[in-house]
Scaffold this active site. Structure first.
Site, short mmCIF file in Angstrom:
data_model
loop_
_atom_site.label_atom_id
_atom_site.label_comp_id
_atom_site.label_asym_id
_atom_site.label_seq_id
_atom_site.Cartn_x
_atom_site.Cartn_y
_atom_site.Cartn_z
N ASP A 119 37.10 50.57 5.69
CA ASP A 119 37.38 51.85 5.92
C ASP A 119 37.42 52.21 7.29
O ASP A 119 37.26 51.31 8.25
CB ASP A 119 36.22 52.74 4.96
CG ASP A 119 36.28 52.33 3.57
OD1 ASP A 119 35.44 52.14 3.00
OD2 ASP A 119 37.44 52.82 3.25
N ARG A 143 46.32 54.28 11.54
CA ARG A 143 45.69 53.14 11.91
C ARG A 143 46.40 52.45 13.24
O ARG A 143 47.05 53.06 13.89
CB ARG A 143 46.03 52.12 10.83
CG ARG A 143 45.50 52.71 9.46
CD ARG A 143 45.27 51.55 8.46
NE ARG A 143 44.56 50.45 8.66
CZ ARG A 143 43.20 50.38 8.44
NH1 ARG A 143 42.53 51.59 8.16
NH2 ARG A 143 42.37 49.56 9.03
N TYR A 195 45.55 56.64 0.82
CA TYR A 195 44.59 56.66 -0.36
C TYR A 195 45.30 57.72 -1.36
O TYR A 195 45.49 58.82 -1.03
CB TYR A 195 43.36 57.13 0.06
CG TYR A 195 42.49 55.93 0.88
CD1 TYR A 195 42.12 54.73 0.47
CD2 TYR A 195 42.59 56.21 2.46
CE1 TYR A 195 41.27 54.01 1.17
CE2 TYR A 195 41.94 55.27 3.36
CZ TYR A 195 41.12 54.45 2.65
OH TYR A 195 40.71 53.43 3.48
N PRO A 214 36.46 55.75 -1.67
CA PRO A 214 36.75 55.63 -0.10
C PRO A 214 37.17 56.81 0.30
O PRO A 214 37.60 56.85 1.63
CB PRO A 214 38.11 54.58 -0.38
CG PRO A 214 38.77 55.10 -1.60
CD PRO A 214 37.72 55.73 -2.67
#
Lengths: 612, 612
Positions: A52, A242, A250, A329
Site C-alpha cells: 500500500d 503511483r 481498488y 486496503p
C-alpha cells in the site's frame, strides 16, 4: 527426516519472512549490530504490485534510519484527495478536493506510493552494507520453544529451536537446526509461525473481496493524479496515483461477482483484468478510462478484519505485520502498521540482547502494538462501511452524504497518517510532568521542529537529531540563561547527572570510564536553550550538557528568519525548563523537571539494568 | 622527439587540468554526451587542504546537475559571521554577528566548506557513471591552432593539435597527438595553455602573501564554529569552520615575515606551522587557540589580483578558472568563479557540437565571464584593503571602523554569494519586455520559488524543474484562466508554437517528426498558471503547453499552506502573462508577451540553427 546434510547453528534473532515487517526488523537490528538472520521461502524478491501507500509517520521512521532520502527520491507523493459522488445525470461529479493528509504536525505532509520491490530494495541495500542478506528458498518446517523456566528467564539463552530446509544450495537441499534466542514471525497473513503456536485471530468471521488493477491510464478524468475516492451508484472505487505515470484502482467486489456458485471459491475466469476494468469504468462514468498499454498488474484478494490474540509466546517468539492484523486496503495502512510493529520491537530486542534491559521491556511490544492494531481495525470497519455504503441521494436518504464522508476522512487523519499513534503507560511510558512540555505528549512521537545550533546557527530539524540509533535522548530544555534562578536549576541538573550513582553514570558499561564514552552508549544529551544566535556563547552550558559542541541548540530562527523559532511555545515548554526523555524509537518516554532527576531515575530503573 | 610510441587520435573537447574548473566542465559535457577527454599532469587526486568555500549560487548549480544532495550531505554549512575588533584592553572583542550570506533570494542561504578532494570526488563519481575518467600523469608538451580560416569557421573541424606525454603507461612513457575540435585550459594560475598562447594577465603587479592553517582547535573562542573576521592590532585573520570539527585560518603576511632578505624568496623556515600558529594566536588574544592534535594542513601562497586579457583564441582554445583570474582568498570566491566559468561554457560547447548553434554563441563565454572576473577583482581589492587595513581607534581615526566593514560585508553579499551575477546583452541575452516579469531579471539566474503541480498538488521548487539538461526552458505564465481574454492569449501562443515554421517546430532535429520528440530536444515547455489546486483541471491547458502532465504548475500554496504561493507577485508577472526563456544554465535569456511569439523567434534566430 530426509537424507540430507543437517547442520546446527546459533543466532540471536531469527526472522522468518522478508516482507516489509521482516526487512524493517532485520535492517534495524543490523544497524544495532545485533547478530540476526532473515529467511524467506520465496526464491526471489517480489517484482511488481503489492503493498500500500507509505504514511507520513512511516516516512519519518525511514528518515530516522537514514533511508528516508532514497524513499522520497523514488516514491510518488500524494497530496490531494478528490471526492466524487453521483451527479444529477447518473454519472459521477466532483464534490470537492481536500488535503490527503490532515495531520497538522506531519513532517512529510503527504502519502507516498512506491512498489513493494522498491521499498524492499531500500532495506536490502541498507542491510547489505551492514553485512546482512536475506537467505531465500529457505522454509521453516519445525519450531519448538523450551518450557524450561530457567532458560526462558535468561535473556541470553537459546530456548527456541527452528528447523530450516534450504531448498537451493549447491549441495542440493540441506536441513539446518537453528537455536535462537529470539524468533520473529513476519510471515504474512497466513503466518506459519502464528499457526505453529496456535495463536488465534480475533474479529469478524466474514471476509471481503477486493480487486486491484495497476495501469498507465488513458483518461479525461481530471483527478487521475490525485487520490480519488469515488462513490457512485455503480459501486465505489479508490484511485491512487503511483510512480511512472501509473495508477492503482481498488474495487470492493461482491461474492456474486467473484465466486463460482458451484464451488464457492474465487473464480479468476469470472473476474480477471477485463471484468475489473469494466467495474472501474462503470464506477467512473462519464469519464473515460482505458489502459494506455497493458495492465501492469492485477490481483483479487479476500481478507477479514482480525487481530492476533497475542503477539508473543513468552517474549521469545514474536509475530509482526500481517501475521498479527489483517484489514482492508482502503486506508492504506497495512504495510505501515507492519513496518511500525518492527520499529517498535527492534530497539527493545537490541536493549535486552545488549544486557541493558530486562525482558519486561519486551512485553511492551504487544501492549503497544496490539492496542494500535485493534484501533486500526475499528477505524477500518467504520471507514469501509462508509465508503462501501450507498451514497445519499434524494431517493435514498439513508445513504452516506459527502459531508459525512469528508468529515470521517478528516477526523481519521491523525490515524491514517500514523502521526496520532499513542502508547499507553508501561515500563517504557511513564506519564508524569506532562505540563512541563505540554505538547510533547508522553507516549507519542516527537513532532518536527527546527532549532538552530548554538555554536554555528546551522538550523536542524529536531527529528534528525533523534535518529534510530538505539540511544535514549535526553532533551534538556534549559530555559532562559539570563534568569539567574534558571542558571541554578541547570547547574543542579548537570551536577545530578554527573553524581556517582546517578542513572547517567550507573548505566555506564564497565570499562568505559570516561564521561564521553558513557554518553556515547545509552544516552545522548541534547540541550535546547532559549537564547538568540547573535548573543549566545555555547561554552556557557555546563560541560556534561554539551558532550560535543553540536549538542547545544537554541530556540531561535535561522539567519534567513524563515526556519525555526518559537519551539518552546510549540512544544509547550515551561519557563522553568524540562527534561524530556525520548525513547530510541522517537516516542516520548517521560518528562521530568530540571530539579528532580529522581523522576528520570525511576523511569529507567523500571526496565534498565547495569551491564554485567 | 623521444623514441617512444606515438599515437594519433581525435576528440571533440580536450580538457587540460582536473581541478574544479576542468572537472565541472568534463562532468557537464559528459552529461551532454559530448565526446570529451580530461587530462592532468598529477599522478593522483589532491588529498588535503586547498580550495575555498562553496557559495550559495554554486550549490544551486551543483543541484542543477543532480549532485547537490551529496554536496550538502558532506559539506559544513556556514551561517553566521562574527566580527571582532580591538577592545579596550588590547585584546579583541566581538562587535557583532550577522548572517554570512546576505543575498535574500539565495535558495541555500549559507556557504559550504568541503575539502577539495571531497568536491572533486563528487565530480569524479558522477563522470565515471557517464563513462569519463581523468587521464592522470599526462603532460601536454605542445599545442598548435591552425590558422586556416575554413577550418576555423567549420565548428566540426579539428583545428587544434595537442601533443601529450603519458608518463605512466604499462608500456612506459608514450606520446600521443590529439586532434581536437575544442580545447580547454583549466590548468591553474600558472596555466600552460595560457602561456602557450601568450595571453597576458592584466592587473596589479604586486603580489600578496597568505598563510593558511587547518586544525581541530582547542579553544575558548566562542565563534570558533562561525566565520570570524578578526581585525586586531596584531594583524587581521579570517577563521572558517570546516568539516570534522576542523577550522581553517587565513592570515595575510608581510614580505618581512616570509621572505628571505638575501634571496628575496619565500623561506619556509621563517614561516612554518609554529610561526603561523603564533601569528593566529596573537591576533586572537585574549582567546586561547591550540591545535587539539596536529596541524592537518598548511600552506603559504603568493598571489596577485589579475584577469587574463582574453579567454579564448578564435573560440577554439579556451581558458577557465585560475588560468583566467587570480585574487585573494578572503571572499572565498576562487573555486566558485572557476566552476561557474565551466558551467557557463559547457552548454555553449554542447550546442555548437550538436550543430544547434553557430560559433557566435561561444563568444559570449568571454564577454560574460571576463566581465564577472573584473568585477570580482574590483570587489576583492576593496574588501581586502578594508580587511587588512588598520582598525579605527581613538588613536587612529583613519582606520576602518566596524560599521564601515560590516557595511561593505553586506553590500557585497549579492556578489560573494554568486547570486547577483548579471550577464550583459549578447546573442544569448536579449533585454526586452522586462516589465512583463519584472523580478525575473534578464541576464540573471531564476530565483527559487515553489509552485504546485496542477494535476496532483505536489509542490516543486522551480529551480529543480530547470536542471542543467542542455535544454532551453520556456516558462509560459498563462495568467488567470477565468479571464476569457487571457484564455484567448494562451490559445494564440499555443497556436503560434505549433505553426509550421515557428522556432519551436523549425529547430526540430530532422527525422524526429513527432511533436513530443521535438519538445524533448532543445526546448521544454513549463506552463505556470494562476489557479487554485482545489479548482484547476490541467486538461484545460492547450496540449502543446503540457507535453506531459507534469509540465503544468499553478501558483498556489501546497496542501499545508506552508510552501509556495504568490509566485506571480514574487516574479512580478504581468496579469497578461509572459513567456520567459531560461537558458540551459538557468539564466534568463529573454522575455516576450504571449501575443508576440516573434520576440522569442528573434532571440533564437540570433544564434540557433536548424540541424543539418
Amino acid at each position: 527426516m530426509p537424507a540430507t546434510l543437517t547442520t546446527q547453528s546459533e543466532v540471536d534473532v531469527l526472522i522468518i519472512g522478508a516482507g516489509p515487517a521482516g526487512l524493517m526488523t532485520a535492517n534495524a537490528l543490523a544497524n544495532a549490530r545485533v547478530n540476526v538472520r532473515i529467511i524467506d521461502k520465496r526464491a526471489a524478491q517480489v517484482t511488481a504490485g503489492q503493498a500500500d501507500g507509505i504514511s507520513p509517520r512511516t516516512i519519518e521512521v525511514f528518515q530516522s534510519y537514514g533511508i528516508g532520502e532514497r524513499l522520497l527520491r523514488e516514491g510518488c507523493q500524494v497530496h490531494l484527495a478528490a471526492f466524487y459522488n453521483p451527479g444529477p445525470n447518473g454519472g459521477i461529479i466532483r464534490t470537492g478536493r481536500a488535503p490527503d493528509v490532515t495531520a497538522p504536525t506531519a513532517r512529510y505532509p503527504f502519502e507516498l506510493a512506491l512498489h513493494q520491490a522498491g521499498i524492499e530494495s531500500i532495506f536490502l541495500d541498507s542491510m547489505k552494507n551492514l553485512g546482512v542478506e536475506v537467505e531465500r528458498s529457505t522454509v521453516p518446517t519445525k519450531i519448538e520453544l523450551s518450557s524450561d523456566e530457567a532458560l526462558l528467564n535468561d535473556p541470553q539463552s537459546y530456548p527456541v529451536r527452528v528447523t530450516l530446509d534450504h531448498l537451493e544450495t549447491t549441495e542440493g537441499p540441506t536441513t539446518e537446526v537453528v537455536k535462537a534466542k529470539y524468533v520473529l514471525g513476519a510471515d504474512g497473513a497466513h503466518s506459519w509461525v502464528r499457526r505453529a503456536f496456535d495463536i488465534s485471530m480475533d474479529g469478524e468471521q466474514s471476509d471481503f473481496i477486493w480487486g486491484v488493477l495497476d495501469m498507465v491510464p488513458d483518461t479525461d478524468f481530471p483527478d487521475i493524479r490525485n487520490k480519488a475516492l469515488i462513490h457512485s451508484n455503480n459501486g465505489s472505487c479508490l484511485l491512487v496515483p503511483r510512480e511512472e505515470d501509473r495508477i492503482r484502482i481498488y474495487m470492493q467486489l461482491s461474492d456474486k461477482q467473484v465466486l463460482n456458485p458451484e464451488t464457492g471459491r474465487v473464480d479468476k475466469d469470472r473476474m480477471g483484468p477485463p471484468q475489473l476494468l469494466e467495474v472501474a469504468q462503470k464506477s467512473l462514468h462519464p469519464f473515460k478510462l482505458e489502459p494506455l498499454n497493458e495492465i501492469n498488474w492485477w490481483t483479487l484478494y479476500i481478507i477479514g478484519q482480525r487481530v492476533a490474540s497475542k503477539y508473543s509466546i513468552n517474549n521469545r517468539v514474536f509475530i509482526a505485520g500481517d501475521a498479527c492484523h489483517t484489514h482492508s486496503p482502503k486506508a492504506g495502512q497495512g504495510m505501515n502498521a507492519s513496518m511500525n510493529d518492527a520499529h517498535n520491537l527492534a530497539w527493545k530486542l537490541a536493549f535486552v540482547l545488549r544486557g541493558w534491559s530486562g525482558m519486561e521491556l519486551l512485553s511492551t511490544y504487544e501492549s503497544e502494538r496490539r492496542k494500535y492494531a485493534q484501533d486500526l481495525i475499528a477505524f477500518d470497519k467504520q471507514f469501509s462501511t462508509m465508503f462501501s455504503g450507498k451514497p445519499k441521494t434524494e431517493q435514498d436518504l439513508d445513504g452516506v452524504s459527502h459531508e459525512e464522508f469528508m468529515g470521517a476522512f478528516q477526523t481519521f487523519g491523525g490515524f491514517t497518517s500514523g502521526i496520532g499513534v499513542h502508547y499507553s503507560p508501561s515500563v517504557a511510558v511513564k506519564n508524569t510532568h506532562q505540563a512541563l512540555a505540554s505538547k510533547l505528549v508522553i507516549g507519542e512521537r516527537v513532532p518536527p521542529q527546527v532549532f538552530v545550533r548554538a555554536a554555528d546557527a546551522w538550523p536542524f530539524e529536531l527529528q534528525d537529531l533523534l535518529p534510530s540509533d538505539f540511544k535514549f535522548k535526553l532533551l534538556v530544555f534549559t530555559g532562559d540563561h539570563n534568569v539567574p534562578a534558571q542558571q541554578a536549576r541547570v547547574r543542579a541538573f548537570a551536577e545530578g547527572l554527573e553524581k556517582p550513582g546517578s542513572f547517567y553514570t550507573r548505566y555506564a558499561p564497565p570499562g568505559t570510564g570516561g564521561k564521553g564514552a558513557v554518553v556515547q552508549n545509552r544516552f545522548e544529551v541534547i540541550t535546547i536553550w532559549d537564547g538568540k544566535k547573535e548573543e549566545v556563547n555555547y561554552l556557557d552550558i555546563p560541560a556534561v550538557l554539551r558532550p560535543h559542541w553540536t549538542n547545544v541548540l537554541i530556540d531561535d530562527v535561522d539567519c534567513t528568519g524563515k526556519m525555526g523559532g518559537n519551539g518552546y511555545d510549540y512544544f509547550g515548554i515551561s519557563p522553568d525548563g524540562a527534561v524530556v526523555v525520548v525513547r530510541p524509537d522517537g516516542y516520548v518516554g517521560t518528562i521530568a523537571p530540571l530539579y528532580a532527576i529522581d523522576g528520570i531515575e525511576g523511569y529507567f530503573a523500571a526496565f534498565m539494568q547495569a551491564s554485567a
